[in-house]
Design a protein around this motif. Sequence first.
Motif, PDB file in Angstrom:
ATOM      1  N   LEU A   3     -41.811  19.199 -14.553  1.00 53.13           N
ATOM      2  CA  LEU A   3     -41.388  19.557 -15.906  1.00 53.13           C
ATOM      3  C   LEU A   3     -41.681  21.024 -16.173  1.00 53.13           C
ATOM      4  O   LEU A   3     -42.681  21.568 -15.701  1.00 53.13           O
ATOM      5  CB  LEU A   3     -42.138  18.696 -16.930  1.00 53.13           C
ATOM      6  CG  LEU A   3     -41.813  17.202 -16.962  1.00 53.13           C
ATOM      7  CD1 LEU A   3     -42.793  16.488 -17.869  1.00 53.13           C
ATOM      8  CD2 LEU A   3     -40.396  16.969 -17.447  1.00 53.13           C
ATOM      9  N   THR A   4     -40.830  21.663 -16.953  1.00 55.37           N
ATOM     10  CA  THR A   4     -41.087  23.030 -17.377  1.00 55.37           C
ATOM     11  C   THR A   4     -42.010  23.008 -18.589  1.00 55.37           C
ATOM     12  O   THR A   4     -42.154  21.976 -19.264  1.00 55.37           O
ATOM     13  CB  THR A   4     -39.782  23.755 -17.739  1.00 55.37           C
ATOM     14  OG1 THR A   4     -39.199  23.087 -18.878  1.00 55.37           O
ATOM     15  CG2 THR A   4     -38.795  23.717 -16.576  1.00 55.37           C
ATOM     16  N   LYS A   6     -41.490  24.359 -21.395  1.00 54.20           N
ATOM     17  CA  LYS A   6     -40.678  24.096 -22.580  1.00 54.20           C
ATOM     18  C   LYS A   6     -40.469  22.601 -22.780  1.00 54.20           C
ATOM     19  O   LYS A   6     -40.550  22.089 -23.906  1.00 54.20           O
ATOM     20  CB  LYS A   6     -39.332  24.815 -22.438  1.00 54.20           C
ATOM     21  CG  LYS A   6     -38.422  24.651 -23.650  1.00 54.20           C
ATOM     22  CD  LYS A   6     -37.112  25.405 -23.463  1.00 54.20           C
ATOM     23  CE  LYS A   6     -36.190  25.214 -24.669  1.00 54.20           C
ATOM     24  NZ  LYS A   6     -34.897  25.911 -24.497  1.00 54.20           N
ATOM     25  N   GLN A   7     -40.208  21.872 -21.680  1.00 55.85           N
ATOM     26  CA  GLN A   7     -40.012  20.419 -21.780  1.00 55.85           C
ATOM     27  C   GLN A   7     -41.290  19.717 -22.224  1.00 55.85           C
ATOM     28  O   GLN A   7     -41.251  18.761 -23.010  1.00 55.85           O
ATOM     29  CB  GLN A   7     -39.547  19.871 -20.434  1.00 55.85           C
ATOM     30  CG  GLN A   7     -38.123  20.273 -20.059  1.00 55.85           C
ATOM     31  CD  GLN A   7     -37.779  19.883 -18.636  1.00 55.85           C
ATOM     32  OE1 GLN A   7     -38.590  20.032 -17.719  1.00 55.85           O
ATOM     33  NE2 GLN A   7     -36.557  19.385 -18.441  1.00 55.85           N
ATOM     34  N   SER A  10     -41.788  20.327 -25.892  1.00 57.98           N
ATOM     35  CA  SER A  10     -40.817  19.538 -26.646  1.00 57.98           C
ATOM     36  C   SER A  10     -41.281  18.090 -26.775  1.00 57.98           C
ATOM     37  O   SER A  10     -41.169  17.483 -27.856  1.00 57.98           O
ATOM     38  CB  SER A  10     -39.459  19.611 -25.951  1.00 57.98           C
ATOM     39  OG  SER A  10     -38.521  18.791 -26.600  1.00 57.98           O
ATOM     40  N   ARG A  11     -41.830  17.534 -25.696  1.00 57.25           N
ATOM     41  CA  ARG A  11     -42.285  16.143 -25.735  1.00 57.25           C
ATOM     42  C   ARG A  11     -43.512  15.994 -26.631  1.00 57.25           C
ATOM     43  O   ARG A  11     -43.646  15.005 -27.366  1.00 57.25           O
ATOM     44  CB  ARG A  11     -42.566  15.644 -24.320  1.00 57.25           C
ATOM     45  CG  ARG A  11     -41.288  15.500 -23.506  1.00 57.25           C
ATOM     46  CD  ARG A  11     -41.554  15.091 -22.086  1.00 57.25           C
ATOM     47  NE  ARG A  11     -41.992  13.713 -21.961  1.00 57.25           N
ATOM     48  CZ  ARG A  11     -41.988  13.054 -20.817  1.00 57.25           C
ATOM     49  NH1 ARG A  11     -41.557  13.639 -19.705  1.00 57.25           N
ATOM     50  NH2 ARG A  11     -42.408  11.808 -20.760  1.00 57.25           N
ATOM     51  N   GLU A 312     -48.757  17.898 -17.527  1.00 57.40           N
ATOM     52  CA  GLU A 312     -47.838  17.672 -16.415  1.00 57.40           C
ATOM     53  C   GLU A 312     -48.210  16.399 -15.662  1.00 57.40           C
ATOM     54  O   GLU A 312     -47.349  15.585 -15.315  1.00 57.40           O
ATOM     55  CB  GLU A 312     -47.869  18.865 -15.454  1.00 57.40           C
ATOM     56  CG  GLU A 312     -47.023  20.031 -15.879  1.00 57.40           C
ATOM     57  CD  GLU A 312     -47.038  21.159 -14.865  1.00 57.40           C
ATOM     58  OE1 GLU A 312     -46.206  22.059 -14.984  1.00 57.40           O
ATOM     59  OE2 GLU A 312     -47.880  21.137 -13.957  1.00 57.40           O
ATOM     60  N   ASP A 319     -43.200   9.263 -16.570  1.00 56.97           N
ATOM     61  CA  ASP A 319     -41.812   9.346 -16.113  1.00 56.97           C
ATOM     62  C   ASP A 319     -41.522   8.441 -14.921  1.00 56.97           C
ATOM     63  O   ASP A 319     -40.393   8.381 -14.447  1.00 56.97           O
ATOM     64  CB  ASP A 319     -41.458  10.795 -15.745  1.00 56.97           C
ATOM     65  CG  ASP A 319     -41.367  11.687 -16.970  1.00 56.97           C
ATOM     66  OD1 ASP A 319     -41.181  11.155 -18.074  1.00 56.97           O
ATOM     67  OD2 ASP A 319     -41.492  12.917 -16.821  1.00 56.97           O
TER      68      ASP A 319
END
Length: 577
Positions: A3-4, A6-7, A10-11, A312, A319
């Motif tokens: 994941l970046t 930014k992601q 966002s989460r 992360e 995920d």
Amino acid sequence: MALTSKQIYSRLLKYSRPYAGRIALALAASLVVAGTDVASAKLVQPFIDLIIADRNAALAALVPVFVIGLAALKGGARYVQEYFIKTAGQLVVQDVRNDLYRHSLSLSMGFFSKNSSGGLMSRVLNDVGIMQRSAADILVEAVREGFTLVGLTGLAFYTDWRLACLAFVILPVAVVPASVIGRKIKDNTRKGQSTMGNLTAVLQETFSGIKVIKAFGTERAEDRRFRDENLSFYRYMRKVLKYDSASAPVIELLASFGVAAVVWYGIHRVISGAMTQGELFSFVASVLMMYGPVKKLTKVSNTVQKSVGAAERVFEVMDEVPEVADAPDAVEVSSVRGEVAFDRVSFSYGDEAVVRDFSIVASPGEVVALVGPSGAGKSTVAGLLARFYDPIAGAIRIDGVDLRRFTLDSLRSHIALVDQETFLFNTSIAENIRYGKPEATDEEILEAARKAFADDFINALPEGFRTSIGDRGLRLSGGQRQRLCIARAILRDAPVLILDEATSALDTESETMVQKALANLMKNRTTFVIAHRLSTIMHADKIVVMEQGAIREIGTHRELLEAGGLYRKLYDMQFEG
């Protein structure tokens, strides 16, 4: 796929939405805190020009009122801000931990076979713990210092834009080392948390296997293993601390160039009459106060990187897609007769085939025994029936319906398992028996214990059914633990039963008692028995002999002995002499 940042942000933002009210209140209080800091810097000018330079005693009398009033206003606003923003952060991360735990429970057995329990515990406890600490620090510091920095910047440009431009020349230069330091902190935090997972795994194995460790006298070897993992964790954390500690001195050094330029140029402007002494002192105060938030925001950035490194690893687990899950059109199964059919079932762990073209039919109430050498695939067949895994080919049906058509919860409510690993929870005997049927009454628990031949030893305990049995039931003997597991299965009253080596670790006396309990448990149930001791399955309706994942023979005990095949060979080896 990684994941970046930014992601990840966002989460985390999605998790914060339910607490928008708390955050909004904290933001409002932050504006007040920032306003008091800006006001303090601005009031330096009238203090110098109107009170000190003009020797105004009347205004001097009001100075304590302003000082105490600003302090009280700032203190109250800061309390409101910190309380509501920190509780919002705690609630956000609590939701993350709950979702992580819930999702972990939904993952398939294949995931747990590939990941250590210690590593998963580390993610739930340590990684989320870092996020929990970071969330509060990030929100409090970032909001408060961010508003303060904006306010002081505005004051600086309002007072003298030329001096402000000179002061801000150095800020873009400070961003470069700060971003490099942040990336280093993120990478080393992630590696350190991975090592912490190994450390947690060593702890979990040590305390679970303490009897084996003491029996073999390997305390020193385990101590060395723990020390090595602990040292590895320290090395990564040392790098995090190194970069974190370097950030403030770097910012201070770079800031000193800006402050020196401002003071030098400002003095010349005062001498030339372009600005008053009060304006210069007010400007210098705002600039000096400004670099405080800059340093704190750099620390916040470092904390953010730690949090991202931990997040992360958390989202990596969240995920994970369960290999076994309900089909979109899955239905609830309300009742089961108990006919079980394996139709050309095959299964493999990766490239290793462990079950090949397996086909049998068990009629309702029939006892089917699975025997064969170690590694023949017997436990895997049981796991496929419980739908811990899905076959890669073929189908398993109950009452003619593919297991994959049923919801997992309703399917497993019709299956009971008694495993060779007699797992009991660190609670009372009654709660352990009730585990498979939470709504069971005390009378039903007592009847299940009686049928499992466990009531005598339970009643002999000091607190009877309320007795706490310790971690994994270690206060009980192997036979007693097994009978409690059987009582749990009896209480569940499922039409399909799986017995996986249920008597393998028992002495003769305990085995006799457990066999009686199992006889009560197996009545009127379709039962799959996995056993190494052939003496325990001689009366099975059907014996399936397996080797290397495939069926070699099927028949009754007498039929298989007369056939003289693999079963006869296994029988002779066990009963030789």
